[in-house]
Design a protein around this motif. Structure first.
Motif, short mmCIF file in Angstrom:
data_model
loop_
_atom_site.label_atom_id
_atom_site.label_comp_id
_atom_site.label_asym_id
_atom_site.label_seq_id
_atom_site.Cartn_x
_atom_site.Cartn_y
_atom_site.Cartn_z
N THR A 140 -0.47 8.39 0.50
CA THR A 140 -0.03 7.28 -0.35
C THR A 140 -1.09 6.97 -1.40
O THR A 140 -0.78 6.71 -2.56
CB THR A 140 0.26 6.02 0.50
N ARG A 149 0.88 3.11 -9.58
CA ARG A 149 1.67 1.95 -9.18
C ARG A 149 0.84 1.12 -8.20
O ARG A 149 0.48 1.60 -7.13
CB ARG A 149 2.99 2.40 -8.55
N THR A 151 1.44 -1.31 -6.17
CA THR A 151 1.94 -1.59 -4.81
C THR A 151 1.60 -0.46 -3.84
O THR A 151 1.53 -0.68 -2.63
CB THR A 151 3.46 -1.83 -4.83
N ALA A 152 1.39 0.75 -4.39
CA ALA A 152 1.03 1.89 -3.53
C ALA A 152 -0.33 1.64 -2.87
O ALA A 152 -0.56 2.09 -1.74
CB ALA A 152 1.00 3.18 -4.34
N VAL A 155 0.33 -0.49 0.17
CA VAL A 155 0.94 0.29 1.26
C VAL A 155 -0.11 1.19 1.90
O VAL A 155 -0.20 1.28 3.15
CB VAL A 155 2.13 1.12 0.75
N LEU A 195 2.09 -4.03 4.07
CA LEU A 195 3.25 -3.14 3.94
C LEU A 195 4.46 -3.87 3.35
O LEU A 195 5.33 -3.27 2.74
CB LEU A 195 3.66 -2.57 5.30
N PRO A 198 5.56 -4.40 -1.21
CA PRO A 198 6.55 -3.74 -2.09
C PRO A 198 7.94 -4.36 -2.01
O PRO A 198 8.69 -4.37 -2.98
CB PRO A 198 6.57 -2.30 -1.60
N VAL A 199 8.29 -4.90 -0.82
CA VAL A 199 9.61 -5.51 -0.65
C VAL A 199 9.77 -6.71 -1.56
O VAL A 199 10.84 -6.95 -2.13
CB VAL A 199 9.83 -5.92 0.84
#
Lengths: 213, 95
Positions: A140, A149, A151-152, A155, A195, A198-199
């Motif tokens: 990731t 990105r 948000t990566a 994560v 985690l 991103p949602v």
């Protein structure tokens, strides 16, 4: 009692995060037909269900069974289901770079991790989880360098913290009276929180769910 | 290292071209799509057939040639594709 409380929070947060990301991935799969999103669905449903089984295990141990003789098989089942989820995440990053390229590392491989913890099935599964999470975090992070990105990064950090939490939880068996278990659980809860980031970036109100697609 | 596009990414590229980059109001010809989406003729014909049958593209005839425009269903699909592409990207994955 403090550990029971923390473990309950961890498992319930893990269940909520896993199922939420799983549902979102499933909506994405239904709308686009993407096999990657299908694998993410399986991954996060497995992770969510695994946490729920573990919560059920500790709750039954505390209130139904004798707390002095915990039913380890329920915990083992929960960890195994979670590991299946981590496998699907790692599998989605393609198998081609799964094993290290260096000849030395290839000759040593990942065997010691399994040998050290071969004393119980639970430890073996935990070590597999650790490897899959470490792999997922590295891949990731690599993808962040390509896509940029942000948000990566969250994560990757989330997967790394879950992996580190598994690692400390694994050491807890070696030093059972230490504070490692509480630290491990706290790190895992933080990892699950990362985690979930991103949602929060998905504009759910703009998604139409089309049955015909 | 050469990066291969997934089938889904190719569909996304075709739909994006037919939405944002049309040469005229009649739609885009196959030749135009081949050039813009960088896909061989044999492959794009199959994909376009599938997209038309799924209702994501509208096929029109102009001067004896087939032209393609994105449909409203195609726009919805493309919006969902872009949303979930970003989502999967956050996990370091490509849809």
């Amino acid at each position: 009692m403090e550990v029971f409380f923390l473990e309950s929070i961890l498992n319930l947060v893990g269940f909520a995060v896993g199922i939420t990301i799983g549902i979102l991935s499933y909506i994405g799969f239904r709308n686009t037909g993407s096999p990657t999103l299908f694998r993410l669905t399986l991954a996060f449903f497995s992770i969510g269900v695994g946490f729920m089984i573990m919560w059920l295990g500790i709750t039954l141990d505390a209130y139904v069974f004798d707390p002095k003789e915990p039913q380890r098989w329920i915990q083992t089942l929960g960890i195994a289901v979670q590991t299946l989820g981590y496998f699907f995440i790692a599998f989605s990053h393609t198998i081609k770079s799964f094993f290290p390229r260096s000849n030395y590392l290839r000759s040593v491989g990942i065997l010691p991790l399994f040998l050290i913890s071969f004393i119980s099935i639970e430890n073996v599964i935990r070590s597999i989880s650790f490897i899959l999470l470490a792999y997922g975090a590295i891949e990731t992070m690599m993808s962040y360098f390509e896509s940029r990105r942000k948000t990566a990064i969250f994560v990757a950090a989330g997967l790394a913290m879950l992996g580190f939490g598994e690692f400390l939880g694994w050491y807890y068996f070696v030093f059972p009276q230490s504070i490692l278990n509480v630290v491990s659980i706290s790190i895992k809860i933080t990892g699950l929180g990362l985690l979930f980031i991103p949602v929060t970036k998905v504009p759910l109100t703009k998604i139409k769910f089309d049955e015909n697609l | 290292m050469q990066v291969y596009r997934t089938h889904m990414k190719i569909i996304g590229d075709i739909l994006t071209t037919t939405r944002d980059d049309l040469p005229d109001e009649q739609g885009a010809s196959i030749t135009y799509l081949i050039r813009k989406a960088n896909i061989p003729h044999g492959r794009i014909s199959k994909i376009l057939g599938t997209l038309v049958s799924q209702g994501l593209l509208e096929q029109t005839s102009s001067d004896g040639a087939c032209k393609y425009k994105i449909s409203s269903t195609g726009r919805d699909f493309l919006q969902a594709y872009n949303t979930f592409n970003k989502f999967a990207d956050s996990f370091g994955l490509t849809i």
